[in-house]
Design a protein around this motif. Structure first.
Motif: not given
Length: 198
Positions: A193, A182, A196, A177-178, A80
């Protein structure tokens, strides 16, 4: 263009996600079960539990090999945005260590059973005969050594699980963050997010 050379996707495939969580549950259950069995006095229940432990150990070995094969043929998502260089390196080291232990711990257990002077047979889920490792002669000393390695390796894996979970929580709640979403697609993203690029 092959799947392996294709550009990385934004999230993991459903197969990768499924294997990740199934293996996580099985591994934690195996470690807990192994600890519980170790404290039991020898009796019929203990024998049945060891047979079940061996059955799930072989299941973990097979699924880990499937997961490794999937990983080698399906490119994982790129890191990421915002991940630091040291974070990427540690993530890669932990990933390699997990694969090594997910495959190595069951194999060590298999070797241990094969070296046991008791010569007990293994039937996976009481149905499928599973052979001993060819060429391994019964040896109390070797069995004891392999049992120690098996135990230490299992607890090393438990430590890695703790690091893995801690890192995931840090990414989700602090860095926002992701990384976690994910692997858990239905989990809502915190902080819009943060970290990012949009």
């Amino acid at each position: 263009m092959s799947k392996r050379s294709a550009p990385p996707q934004d999230t993991y495939t459903r197969v990768a996600i499924g294997l990740h969580w199934v293996l996580a549950i099985l591994i934690l259950a195996q470690i807990a079960g192994g600890w519980y069995m170790h404290e039991l006095a020898p009796k019929a229940q203990k024998y049945d539990l060891y047979q079940l432990h061996k059955s799930f150990g072989v299941t973990i070995l097979v699924l880990s090999l499937v997961r490794l094969g999937w990983r080698l043929t399906h490119r994982p998502p790129a890191p990421v945005a915002g991940m630091l260089g040291w974070e990427k390196k540690i993530a890669k080291i932990i990933s390699y260590a997990f694969y090594f232990l997910m495959i190595g711990v069951p194999i060590i257990g298999w070797l241990m059973v094969s070296a046991s002077p008791l010569g007990l047979e293994t039937k996976l889920f009481k149905l499928i005969p599973w052979p001993h490792v060819p060429g391994i002669l019964p040896s109390e000393e070797l069995e004891h050594l392999l049992k120690q390695v098996h135990t230490y390796a299992a607890f090393t894996m438990l430590g890695l699980v703790g690091l893995h979970v801690g890192a995931a929580m840090r990414h989700h709640f602090i860095k926002q963050d992701r990384v976690l979403t994910r692997m858990i697609p239905f989990l809502s993203q915190r902080g819009g997010n943060k970290g990012e690029k949009k």
